[in-house]
Design a protein around this motif. Structure first.
Motif, PDB file in Angstrom:
ATOM      1  N   CYS A  64       0.528  -1.116  -0.414  1.00  0.00           N
ATOM      2  CA  CYS A  64       0.034   0.151  -0.013  1.00  0.00           C
ATOM      3  C   CYS A  64       0.944   1.260  -0.337  1.00  0.00           C
ATOM      4  O   CYS A  64       1.516   0.905   0.959  1.00  0.00           O
ATOM      5  CB  CYS A  64      -1.271  -0.349   1.452  1.00  0.00           C
ATOM      6  SG  CYS A  64      -1.911   1.752   1.318  1.00  0.00           S
ATOM      7  N   ARG A  65       0.929   1.927  -0.695  1.00  0.00           N
ATOM      8  CA  ARG A  65       1.560   3.181  -1.172  1.00  0.00           C
ATOM      9  C   ARG A  65       0.584   4.703  -1.333  1.00  0.00           C
ATOM     10  O   ARG A  65       0.946   5.263  -2.072  1.00  0.00           O
ATOM     11  CB  ARG A  65       2.736   3.510  -1.961  1.00  0.00           C
ATOM     12  CG  ARG A  65       1.925   3.457  -3.239  1.00  0.00           C
ATOM     13  CD  ARG A  65       3.087   2.632  -4.314  1.00  0.00           C
ATOM     14  NE  ARG A  65       3.403   4.391  -4.712  1.00  0.00           N
ATOM     15  CZ  ARG A  65       2.074   5.041  -5.730  1.00  0.00           C
ATOM     16  NH1 ARG A  65       1.680   4.755  -6.141  1.00  0.00           N
ATOM     17  NH2 ARG A  65       2.516   6.121  -5.874  1.00  0.00           N
ATOM     18  N   LEU A  66      -0.689   3.921  -0.285  1.00  0.00           N
ATOM     19  CA  LEU A  66      -1.696   5.473  -0.428  1.00  0.00           C
ATOM     20  C   LEU A  66      -1.798   6.359   0.048  1.00  0.00           C
ATOM     21  O   LEU A  66      -2.221   7.783   0.047  1.00  0.00           O
ATOM     22  CB  LEU A  66      -2.751   5.213  -0.113  1.00  0.00           C
ATOM     23  CG  LEU A  66      -3.521   4.124  -1.591  1.00  0.00           C
ATOM     24  CD1 LEU A  66      -5.256   3.257  -0.668  1.00  0.00           C
ATOM     25  CD2 LEU A  66      -3.419   4.555  -2.733  1.00  0.00           C
ATOM     26  N   CYS A  67      -0.110   6.442   1.469  1.00  0.00           N
ATOM     27  CA  CYS A  67      -0.851   7.756   2.577  1.00  0.00           C
ATOM     28  C   CYS A  67       0.674   7.465   2.787  1.00  0.00           C
ATOM     29  O   CYS A  67       1.995   6.354   2.953  1.00  0.00           O
ATOM     30  CB  CYS A  67      -0.983   7.729   3.513  1.00  0.00           C
ATOM     31  SG  CYS A  67      -0.531   6.837   4.944  1.00  0.00           S
ATOM     32  N   TYR A  68       1.476   8.313   3.460  1.00  0.00           N
ATOM     33  CA  TYR A  68       3.558   8.574   3.698  1.00  0.00           C
ATOM     34  C   TYR A  68       3.304   8.411   5.123  1.00  0.00           C
ATOM     35  O   TYR A  68       4.420   8.772   5.810  1.00  0.00           O
ATOM     36  CB  TYR A  68       3.825   9.444   3.162  1.00  0.00           C
ATOM     37  CG  TYR A  68       4.206   9.409   1.273  1.00  0.00           C
ATOM     38  CD1 TYR A  68       3.722   8.550   0.632  1.00  0.00           C
ATOM     39  CD2 TYR A  68       5.616   9.462   1.623  1.00  0.00           C
ATOM     40  CE1 TYR A  68       4.280   8.017  -0.555  1.00  0.00           C
ATOM     41  CE2 TYR A  68       6.157   8.820   0.546  1.00  0.00           C
ATOM     42  CZ  TYR A  68       5.472   8.390  -0.521  1.00  0.00           C
ATOM     43  OH  TYR A  68       5.822   7.678  -1.775  1.00  0.00           O
ATOM     44  N   MET A  69       1.837   7.737   5.595  1.00  0.00           N
ATOM     45  CA  MET A  69       2.485   7.321   6.875  1.00  0.00           C
ATOM     46  C   MET A  69       3.383   6.365   6.759  1.00  0.00           C
ATOM     47  O   MET A  69       4.280   5.680   7.318  1.00  0.00           O
ATOM     48  CB  MET A  69       1.532   6.569   8.250  1.00  0.00           C
ATOM     49  CG  MET A  69       0.754   8.001   8.282  1.00  0.00           C
ATOM     50  SD  MET A  69      -1.203   8.039   9.501  1.00  0.00           S
ATOM     51  CE  MET A  69      -1.730   6.868   8.673  1.00  0.00           C
ATOM     52  N   GLY A  70       2.801   5.582   5.580  1.00  0.00           N
ATOM     53  CA  GLY A  70       3.885   3.904   4.477  1.00  0.00           C
ATOM     54  C   GLY A  70       4.657   4.841   3.913  1.00  0.00           C
ATOM     55  O   GLY A  70       5.695   5.725   3.883  1.00  0.00           O
TER      56      GLY A  70
ATOM     57  N   ALA B 162      -0.727  -5.329   9.976  1.00  0.00           N
ATOM     58  CA  ALA B 162      -1.368  -4.733   9.684  1.00  0.00           C
ATOM     59  C   ALA B 162      -0.468  -3.208   9.199  1.00  0.00           C
ATOM     60  O   ALA B 162       0.431  -2.965   9.490  1.00  0.00           O
ATOM     61  CB  ALA B 162      -2.261  -3.860  10.585  1.00  0.00           C
ATOM     62  N   GLY B 163      -1.359  -2.000   7.789  1.00  0.00           N
ATOM     63  CA  GLY B 163      -0.138  -1.001   7.831  1.00  0.00           C
ATOM     64  C   GLY B 163      -0.539  -0.098   8.895  1.00  0.00           C
ATOM     65  O   GLY B 163      -0.916  -0.746  10.148  1.00  0.00           O
TER      66      GLY B 163
ATOM     67  N   GLY C  57      -8.215   5.551   3.936  1.00  0.00           N
ATOM     68  CA  GLY C  57      -9.056   6.220   5.261  1.00  0.00           C
ATOM     69  C   GLY C  57     -10.519   6.358   4.986  1.00  0.00           C
ATOM     70  O   GLY C  57     -11.254   6.687   5.616  1.00  0.00           O
ATOM     71  N   VAL C  58     -10.742   5.719   4.225  1.00  0.00           N
ATOM     72  CA  VAL C  58     -12.036   5.756   3.435  1.00  0.00           C
ATOM     73  C   VAL C  58     -12.753   4.607   3.928  1.00  0.00           C
ATOM     74  O   VAL C  58     -12.867   3.870   5.035  1.00  0.00           O
ATOM     75  CB  VAL C  58     -12.641   7.144   1.885  1.00  0.00           C
ATOM     76  CG1 VAL C  58     -13.975   6.630   2.076  1.00  0.00           C
ATOM     77  CG2 VAL C  58     -11.935   7.690   2.374  1.00  0.00           C
ATOM     78  N   ASP C  59     -13.502   3.687   2.870  1.00  0.00           N
ATOM     79  CA  ASP C  59     -13.399   2.614   2.376  1.00  0.00           C
ATOM     80  C   ASP C  59     -13.129   1.567   2.962  1.00  0.00           C
ATOM     81  O   ASP C  59     -11.835   1.537   1.999  1.00  0.00           O
ATOM     82  CB  ASP C  59     -14.435   2.470   1.284  1.00  0.00           C
ATOM     83  CG  ASP C  59     -15.882   1.444   1.045  1.00  0.00           C
ATOM     84  OD1 ASP C  59     -16.221   0.758   2.293  1.00  0.00           O
ATOM     85  OD2 ASP C  59     -16.483   1.143   0.020  1.00  0.00           O
TER      86      ASP C  59
END
Ligand code: CUV
Ligand code: SF4
Length: 624
Positions: free
Chosen positions: A46-52, A63-64, A195-197
């Protein structure tokens, strides 16, 4: 490097060897250097946000950083693939609609309304009364209505109502009827933002809605409007493989997806002045050939030769005999730029949406499309004297294309009583066991072309009628499967049917957006009667054994959501999560009466398809 390891296609092997000798890098060279990432491949990177970015193990614990589990991450990635694929097909459709609108208003020289019968049918399905309107006025209304469906916010897109009643009820119950094409794609991107669905079934239900907005929306619009502009395909003979390039002609290759500019190039090469220019530089004439779905489009309607499928794009240039390659959108490899610089080829990007670094950009603007087409031809001619290192493979094969769902009706039903009755009867009496759609790309991670050919031979030998589109169609054509004589390879039942009407056992139904023709064919079978009341009851199966693109995932998902079980080869983007895989490979069935399966081996895939078809026959009480 062993060229035979990549493909059974001799022309491709020869060009892999030529490029290797000449120090030119192609997709076949690069694929050996690039290892796939197991997390990415299975869908759990997952690279949907930069906490990751986060790579998540499927152990029920991991988990992420945000807490997202493997199934959520894989589902979000899968749904984003659907959204991107649906966007690609639908944005193509939008461009065609804009050209139809301009043509209707007399603002697009070179384009006109060719198929009035189709125009009437489409108008009626869009809820437009065609009576008393001239073709341009009607086409204008059709274009405006279609364009409005991209941005429609509520209600239902029109072509959904073409589906069998029972199928519409399934969608209604699940609440997945697309409201507007762009809306579903945007909502898919929103839902998969960080953080949505985060519930995989809920995500996938909207994935289905987005996919339906492609199959019964964008893709279907592209097919129908292209038929209105350029004619609905009828059976036509042509040739395929790199051998269609001519040593003594100026060769122009059109590659990509939208047949708009290519149709104008076909007009331009008939221009006497340009032909004289070609002769003046020592060429006997001008030869146009296609690659990828553009090839399929102009093959289906004009019988233009096909130089090859997606993996042959760089190799076509490497023949040293291509003066110009014209590309627009989708499946264009950036590597083309580098290959073109090694030969004399001028590469043109032509879409406002796509450029390649260091490549000539000559934009297709439909207001002056014919001028752009002529300019390209002129520049191709100028390159002819600069040829060097020419080696055109000898391989070329005959094929028949042009099987729109309307044509299938005529071919099997006859001119006077065109219907799907004979097809249904032949399925019921068992001469035809069932129908398989073999579609999608080619992929250098598998022995390219081979999987298609092996699978299709196995299917027809077992009396399964095969419908092909996209690069799968091109690969099958190269293997001689798209000529009537291929019926000799078919089982006795299918062979009898093919010989009676003189058709091949493998029918070329068009480009990737033309997979919408397959939805219509399935619907016609249901409406004809005797094989159940819903697409999910018909002995049908779909597959893409050599898939690679996000568009393929969108197509697969709209087939599944429409009730057709679909098998994919290569790798599958949910396998990193057992939970998600259980859902897509099984659980989905409870929702839509069809599911995905993953099978990299072509013979095993054929067996699975046949078993699926037999199960459907059994349920209908027609097992023989
Ligand atoms: Ni649109 S999507 S590689 S050209 S089929 Fe060919 Fe077909 Fe896949 Fe691309
Ligand atoms: Fe990691 Fe969650 Fe961000 Fe994805 S959304 S990168 S799993 S923190």
């Amino acid at each position: 490097m062993k060229a035979e390891a990549f493909t059974s296609c001799k022309a491709t092997q020869a060009m892999i060897e030529k490029t290797t000798r000449e120090g030119v890098t192609t997709v076949f060279h690069r694929v050996q250097e690039k290892k796939t990432c197991p997390f990415g491949s299975g869908g759990t990177c997952c690279r949907l946000c930069y906490m990751g970015p986060c790579r998540v193990k499927d152990d029920g614990q991991d988990a992420g950083v945000c807490g997202a589990t493997a199934e959520t991450i894989a589902a979000r990635n899968f749904c984003r693939m659907i959204a991107a694929g649906a966007a690609a097909h639908s944005d193509h459709a939008r461009e065609v609609a804009l050209v139809l609108l301009a043509a209707a208003r007399g603002e697009a020289p070179g384009f006109e309304i060719k198929d009035e019968e189709k125009l009437w049918a489409v108008a009626q399905d869009l809820g437009i009364d065609p009576v008393g309107k001239n073709k341009n006025r009607l086409a204008e209304e059709v274009a405006l209505k279609v364009l409005a469906e991209f941005g429609q916010q509520e209600g239902e897109i029109s072509f959904i109502r073409r589906a069998p009643q029972k199928r519409q009820e399934v969608w209604q119950k699940l609440g997945i009827i697309p409201r507007g094409i762009d809306r579903e794609i945007v909502e898919m991107l929103h839902r998969t933002h960080m953080g949505v669905d985060q519930e995989y079934v809920h995500l996938l239900l909207h994935g289905m809605r987005t996919a339906l907005a492609d199959g019964w929306g964008g893709s279907m619009i592209a097919t129908e409007l292209q038929d209105i502009l350029f004619g609905t395909p009828v059976p036509i003979r042509a040739k395929v493989n790199l051998g269609v390039l001519k040593p003594d002609h100026v060769n122009i290759i059109v590659h990509g997806h939208e047949p708009l500019l290519p149709e104008l190039i076909l007009l331009a090469v008939k221009d006497e002045e340009l032909l004289a220019q070609a002769r003046a530089v020592g060429a006997k004439g001008i030869n146009v050939a296609g690659i990828c779905c553009t090839a399929n489009e102009i093959l289906m309607r004009k019988g233009v030769p096909v130089a090859g499928s997606v993996l042959q794009q760089e190799l076509a240039i490497a023949t040293g005999a291509v003066e110009a390659m014209v590309v627009d959108v989708q499946c264009i490899m950036q590597g083309l730029g580098q290959v073109a610089r090694c030969y004399h080829t001028e590469l043109f990007t032509t879409s406002s949406r796509a450029r390649l670094p260091g490549v000539t950009h000559l934009e297709f603007d439909h207001h002056r499309g014919l001028e752009v087409a002529k300019e390209i031809v002129r520049r191709a001619i100028a390159r002819f004297p600069q040829r060097r290192k020419v080696e055109i493979p000898a391989e070329e094969m005959d094929l028949i294309a042009g099987f729109s769902h309307e044509t299938i009706k005529y071919i099997l039903g006859g001119r006077f009583r065109a219907s799907y009755r004979p097809l249904n009867d032949n399925i019921i009496n068992g001469r035809i066991r069932g129908v398989a759609a073999v579609v999608g790309c080619s992929n250098p991670r598998v022995r390219f072309g081979d999987l298609h050919a092996t699978l299709v031979r196995e299917l027809i030998a077992n009396d399964v009628l095969v419908l092909v589109t996209g690069c799968a169609a091109i690969n099958c054509a190269k293997e001689g499967l798209l000529i009537p004589e291929a019926a000799e390879m078919a089982g006795s039942g299918l062979r009898e049917v093919c010989e009676a009407v003189g058709m091949p056992p493998v029918l070329h139904c068009g480009s990737c957006v033309d997979n919408s023709r397959l939805l219509m064919a399935a619907t016609e079978i249901v409406k004809e009667g005797g094989l159940g009341e819903d697409i999910s009851e018909v002995p049908l199966c779909g597959c893409a054994p050599e898939w690679m693109s996000e568009k393929a995932i969108a197509i697969g998902q709209y087939f599944v959501a429409s009730g057709v079980t679909v098998g994919f080869g290569v790798a599958f983007p949910t396998t990193g999560s057992a939970k998600l895989s259980e859902f897509v490979f099984g659980g989905m069935n409870e929702y839509v009466g069809a599911h995905w399966f993953h099978e990299p081996d072509p013979v095993a895939m054929a067996r699975t398809i046949i078993a699926h078809i037999d199960a459907k026959r059994k349920a209908l009480g027609i097992d023989v």
